[in-house]
Motif scaffolding. Structure first.
Motif, PDB file in Angstrom:
ATOM      1  N   TYR A  42       9.069   1.721  11.155  1.00 51.00           N
ATOM      2  CA  TYR A  42       8.573   0.527  11.852  1.00 51.00           C
ATOM      3  C   TYR A  42       7.548   0.906  12.917  1.00 51.00           C
ATOM      4  N   GLY A  43       7.742   2.064  13.550  1.00 49.75           N
ATOM      5  CA  GLY A  43       6.867   2.465  14.627  1.00 49.75           C
ATOM      6  C   GLY A  43       5.413   2.605  14.221  1.00 49.75           C
ATOM      7  N   THR A  44       5.166   3.190  13.055  1.00 47.85           N
ATOM      8  CA  THR A  44       3.778   3.390  12.611  1.00 47.85           C
ATOM      9  C   THR A  44       3.313   2.333  11.607  1.00 47.85           C
ATOM     10  N   GLY A  45       4.205   1.410  11.231  1.00 53.19           N
ATOM     11  CA  GLY A  45       3.774   0.272  10.422  1.00 53.19           C
ATOM     12  C   GLY A  45       3.973   0.420   8.930  1.00 53.19           C
ATOM     13  N   GLN A  46       4.643   1.491   8.486  1.00 51.26           N
ATOM     14  CA  GLN A  46       4.964   1.586   7.057  1.00 51.26           C
ATOM     15  C   GLN A  46       6.015   0.547   6.681  1.00 51.26           C
ATOM     16  N   LEU A  47       6.885   0.231   7.615  1.00 49.16           N
ATOM     17  CA  LEU A  47       7.873  -0.839   7.427  1.00 49.16           C
ATOM     18  C   LEU A  47       7.487  -2.006   8.330  1.00 49.16           C
ATOM     19  N   PRO A  48       7.622  -3.228   7.845  1.00 47.19           N
ATOM     20  CA  PRO A  48       8.121  -3.596   6.523  1.00 47.19           C
ATOM     21  C   PRO A  48       7.041  -3.643   5.435  1.00 47.19           C
ATOM     22  N   ASP A  49       5.787  -3.328   5.755  1.00 53.03           N
ATOM     23  CA  ASP A  49       4.675  -3.562   4.830  1.00 53.03           C
ATOM     24  C   ASP A  49       4.735  -2.698   3.575  1.00 53.03           C
ATOM     25  N   LYS A  50       5.068  -1.404   3.700  1.00 53.34           N
ATOM     26  CA  LYS A  50       4.941  -0.470   2.585  1.00 53.34           C
ATOM     27  C   LYS A  50       6.300  -0.004   2.049  1.00 53.34           C
ATOM     28  N   GLU A  51       7.343  -0.737   2.316  1.00 51.47           N
ATOM     29  CA  GLU A  51       8.679  -0.289   1.933  1.00 51.47           C
ATOM     30  C   GLU A  51       8.787  -0.005   0.433  1.00 51.47           C
ATOM     31  N   TYR A 107       5.816  10.306  19.992  1.00 49.56           N
ATOM     32  CA  TYR A 107       5.459   9.645  21.246  1.00 49.56           C
ATOM     33  C   TYR A 107       6.045   8.241  21.338  1.00 49.56           C
ATOM     34  N   ARG A 108       7.028   7.951  20.465  1.00 42.19           N
ATOM     35  CA  ARG A 108       7.725   6.672  20.548  1.00 42.19           C
ATOM     36  C   ARG A 108       8.584   6.638  21.812  1.00 42.19           C
ATOM     37  N   ASP A 109       8.507   5.502  22.536  1.00 42.04           N
ATOM     38  CA  ASP A 109       9.281   5.313  23.773  1.00 42.04           C
ATOM     39  C   ASP A 109       8.946   6.373  24.829  1.00 42.04           C
ATOM     40  N   GLU A 146      13.116 -13.922  21.376  1.00 43.67           N
ATOM     41  CA  GLU A 146      12.341 -12.687  21.415  1.00 43.67           C
ATOM     42  C   GLU A 146      12.426 -11.950  20.087  1.00 43.67           C
ATOM     43  N   ASN A 147      13.591 -11.982  19.460  1.00 45.51           N
ATOM     44  CA  ASN A 147      13.746 -11.348  18.146  1.00 45.51           C
ATOM     45  C   ASN A 147      12.918 -12.088  17.089  1.00 45.51           C
ATOM     46  N   GLN A 148      12.901 -13.430  17.148  1.00 48.64           N
ATOM     47  CA  GLN A 148      12.084 -14.201  16.202  1.00 48.64           C
ATOM     48  C   GLN A 148      10.602 -13.867  16.353  1.00 48.64           C
ATOM     49  N   ILE A 149      10.130 -13.752  17.594  1.00 51.28           N
ATOM     50  CA  ILE A 149       8.726 -13.401  17.843  1.00 51.28           C
ATOM     51  C   ILE A 149       8.425 -12.036  17.266  1.00 51.28           C
ATOM     52  N   ARG A 150       9.318 -11.073  17.506  1.00 51.72           N
ATOM     53  CA  ARG A 150       9.103  -9.710  17.020  1.00 51.72           C
ATOM     54  C   ARG A 150       9.055  -9.674  15.489  1.00 51.72           C
ATOM     55  N   GLN A 151       9.979 -10.384  14.844  1.00 47.17           N
ATOM     56  CA  GLN A 151      10.021 -10.374  13.376  1.00 47.17           C
ATOM     57  C   GLN A 151       8.753 -10.977  12.781  1.00 47.17           C
ATOM     58  N   ILE A 152       8.238 -12.016  13.400  1.00 46.89           N
ATOM     59  CA  ILE A 152       6.982 -12.599  12.913  1.00 46.89           C
ATOM     60  C   ILE A 152       5.837 -11.607  13.087  1.00 46.89           C
ATOM     61  N   LEU A 153       5.742 -11.009  14.280  1.00 52.65           N
ATOM     62  CA  LEU A 153       4.623 -10.110  14.563  1.00 52.65           C
ATOM     63  C   LEU A 153       4.682  -8.826  13.740  1.00 52.65           C
ATOM     64  N   THR A 195      -4.269  -0.500  19.829  1.00 52.91           N
ATOM     65  CA  THR A 195      -2.927  -0.558  20.437  1.00 52.91           C
ATOM     66  C   THR A 195      -1.848  -0.999  19.444  1.00 52.91           C
ATOM     67  N   TYR A 196      -2.210  -1.213  18.173  1.00 52.78           N
ATOM     68  CA  TYR A 196      -1.277  -1.833  17.229  1.00 52.78           C
ATOM     69  C   TYR A 196      -0.024  -0.975  17.021  1.00 52.78           C
ATOM     70  N   GLN A 197      -0.215   0.312  16.697  1.00 50.19           N
ATOM     71  CA  GLN A 197       0.952   1.183  16.543  1.00 50.19           C
ATOM     72  C   GLN A 197       1.623   1.434  17.889  1.00 50.19           C
ATOM     73  N   ALA A 198       0.820   1.635  18.924  1.00 53.02           N
ATOM     74  CA  ALA A 198       1.380   1.949  20.242  1.00 53.02           C
ATOM     75  C   ALA A 198       2.311   0.847  20.741  1.00 53.02           C
ATOM     76  N   ASN A 199       1.995  -0.407  20.444  1.00 51.06           N
ATOM     77  CA  ASN A 199       2.859  -1.511  20.857  1.00 51.06           C
ATOM     78  C   ASN A 199       4.193  -1.460  20.122  1.00 51.06           C
ATOM     79  N   ARG A 200       4.166  -1.109  18.832  1.00 51.02           N
ATOM     80  CA  ARG A 200       5.409  -0.941  18.081  1.00 51.02           C
ATOM     81  C   ARG A 200       6.218   0.245  18.627  1.00 51.02           C
ATOM     82  N   LEU A 201       5.487   1.307  18.953  1.00 52.27           N
ATOM     83  CA  LEU A 201       6.125   2.546  19.388  1.00 52.27           C
ATOM     84  C   LEU A 201       6.542   2.527  20.855  1.00 52.27           C
ATOM     85  N   LYS A 202       5.973   1.570  21.622  1.00 50.08           N
ATOM     86  CA  LYS A 202       6.087   1.613  23.084  1.00 50.08           C
ATOM     87  C   LYS A 202       5.543   2.942  23.603  1.00 50.08           C
TER      88      LYS A 202
END
Length: 423
Positions: free
Chosen positions: A208-217, A242-244, A97-104, A360-367
Motif C-alpha cells: 500500500y505504501g508504494t501504490g502496488q496495492l490495491p491497484d496491482k494486486e 522510509y515509511r513512517d 476518516e477510513n472511508q476517505i482513505r479507502q476512496i483515495l 508527494t503521492y507515495q510519501a503521503n501513503r508512506l507518511k
C-alpha cells in the motif's frame, strides 16, 4: 495518495488532471469533499463537547471545596453524560476518516502539467534518440535462437522447473547476466547511490505504501499463508525503508540503489511480445530510488535520466526516451520517462527502464516526511528508476552484437565477464 489539502485547494483542477490519465474523478472527489465536510462538523462537535467536559470536570473540584455537594454531583452527572456522547463521536470520526482513505487509495496520482494528453502508447512522445544503430544482415538471429546456439539460456528447462517466463541462464549467459548486474551497481555507487540489499517479499503495508496495492494486486505473486507479496521491483522494499519516518532536512537527498530479482504475473500477456526474454515472470533489475525535497525533485529526475542514458551509451546500444502520455502512465506516477533500446533482429523497440517522479503521492501513503529549517514537517517527493532491467538489455546485446565469429561483449563489461566474445 492525493492529500486532502491538494483536493480542497482546487477540486476542479484535480478532476481535470485525473481525466488526462483517463480517470473520471468527479464522483470520488465529490464524495471525499462531502465526507470531509461531515468530518469537520463532527470534529467541531467533538471539540466543543470535550471543552465543556473539561470545564465541568474543573468545576467539580471547586464545588466540592466550597461544600456545594449537590452542585458537584450535578456536574459529575453531566460529565458522565458528555463522556457517553463522545464515544460515538470518536467512532463516527474514525469511520469517516477510513472511508476517505479507502476512496483515495483507489484514486491515481494526478499527472503533472508536462505530461502530454493521450490514451495509449501510440500517443507517447519521443524526446531524444541516441546510440549507434546496428547494421545486421537479413538473416540475423533473434536472441532466443542465439541463446540456444551458444547455450546461454534454456527456456525449456525453466518451463520444466517452474513454468513459462522463468528462464535458466547457463555458462557465459549466466556470467553476462552477473556482469550486467555488477556493472549497473558499480555505476550507481559511483553516482552517489548507497547500495541496499532488500528482502524479496514484503507485507501488505509496504504494498500500500508504494501504490502496488490495491491497484496491482492481480499482477503480484502472493504468499497466501503469510499474507506476503513477492516484490515486482526493488522500489517497493527500498522506498518503504522510509515509511513512517521523519527525515532531518540535512539528510536529503537520500539516494539508494538495489539489485533484486523481480516477480510479475504479467496476466493477459501473449503473442510475439512475450517470446524469449521479452516478457518474464521473474527477472533481474537494478533500481535507483531517491527521496527529495519538493523543490529539488525535478532536477533529480533529470539526473536520473542522464544516469540511465549514460549506461546505454556505455553499452553501445541504440536508445530513445519517451515521455509517457497520461493514458500510458502508471497509477502512482506524476510523470514518467521510458527508455527503449532497438532490437535489431526483432526490428522493434524494447522498454528497458522507466524513470518516474511520484511527487508527494507515495510519501503521503508512506507518511514519509522531512523536518525543515522551521521545524515543521512536510511530505517528501519520491522518485525511482530502472538502472537497468536486464532481460531486454540482454536480448538487445545478443542480437545487436552478433557476428559470424560470435557475439561481441561490450568493452565496459569485459572486466566483469573476463571474456570478450561468446562463440
Amino acid at each position: 495518495m492525493l492529500t486532502l489539502q491538494q483536493i480542497k485547494a482546487d477540486p476542479e483542477l484535480i478532476i481535470a488532471r485525473l481525466a488526462v490519465k483517463g480517470f473520471d474523478g468527479r464522483e470520488p472527489i465529490t464524495k471525499v469533499l462531502d465526507l470531509d465536510n461531515q468530518r469537520r462538523a463532527l470534529q467541531l462537535k467533538n471539540d466543543n463537547t470535550a471543552a465543556e467536559l473539561n470545564r465541568l470536570a474543573a468545576s467539580i473540584g471547586a464545588a466540592m471545596k466550597a461544600g456545594k455537594k449537590d452542585e458537584a454531583q450535578a456536574a459529575k452527572d453531566q460529565v458522565a453524560a458528555l463522556k457517553e456522547e463522545l464515544k460515538p463521536l470518536a467512532d463516527q470520526l474514525a469511520d469517516i476518516e477510513n472511508q476517505i482513505r479507502q476512496i483515495l487509495l483507489n484514486v491515481p496520482n494526478i499527472p503533472c502539467a508536462a505530461v502530454p494528453e493521450g490514451k495509449s502508447a501510440e500517443d507517447n512522445v519521443v524526446e531524444k534518440t541516441g546510440g549507434p544503430m546496428p547494421n545486421l544482415p537479413e538473416d540475423a538471429l533473434p536472441h532466443w535462437d542465439l541463446a540456444k546456439k551458444y547455450n546461454l539460456i534454456d527456456f525449456d528447462l525453466g518451463v520444466k522447473i517452474t513454468g513459462a517466463g522463468f528462464p535458466v541462464y547457463l555458462g557465459k549467459g549466466a556470467k553476462l547476466q552477473r556482469a550486467l548486474i555488477q556493472f549497473f551497481l558499480d555505476r550507481a555507487s559511483e553516482a552517489g547511490y548507497l547500495e541496499v540489499q532488500p528482502p524479496y517479499v514484503v507485507n501488505e503495508a509496504s504494498g500500500y505504501g508504494t501504490g502496488q496495492l490495491p491497484d496491482k494486486e492481480a499482477q503480484m505473486y502472493v504468499v497466501t499463508l503469510d499474507n506476503l507479496y513477492l516484490i515486482p521491483t526493488a522500489e517497493v522494499p527500498v522506498t518503504n525503508l522510509y515509511r513512517d519516518v521523519i527525515i532531518p532536512a540535512d539528510r536529503l537527498p537520500i539516494k539508494n540503489c538495489a539489485y533484486s530479482a523481480c516477480f510479475r504475473r504479467e496476466a493477459g500477456s501473449y503473442g510475439k511480445d512475450v517470446r524469449g526474454l521479452n516478457r518474464l515472470h521473474q527477472f533481474d533489475k537494478v533500481e535507483i530510488v531517491r527521496i527529495e525535497r519538493p523543490e529539488n525533485s525535478y532536477a533529480a529526475l533529470e539526473e536520473m535520466k542522464d544516469h540511465v542514458q549514460s549506461l546505454l551509451d556505455d553499452l553501445g546500444l541504440p536508445w530513445h526516451i519517451l515521455r509517457l502520455c497520461g493514458g500510458d502512465m502508471s497509477f502512482t506516477s506524476a510523470i514518467t520517462f521510458d527508455f527503449e533500446v532497438w532490437s535489431a533482429a526483432q526490428k522493434r523497440w524494447l522498454e528497458v527502464s522507466s524513470v518516474s517522479n511520484f511527487e508527494t503521492y507515495q510519501a503521503n501513503r508512506l507518511k514519509c516526511r522531512f523536518r525543515g529549517e522551521d521545524r515543521k514537517t512536510q511530505l517528501c517527493h519520491t522518485l525511482n528508476g530502472s538502472a537497468l532491467a536486464l532481460p531486454r538489455i540482454m536480448a538487445a546485446l545478443l542480437e545487436n552484437n552478433q557476428t559470424p565469429e560470435g557475439i561481441i561483449v561490450p568493452e565496459v563489461l569485459r572486466p566483469y565477464t573476463h571474456f570478450d566474445i561468446i562463440n
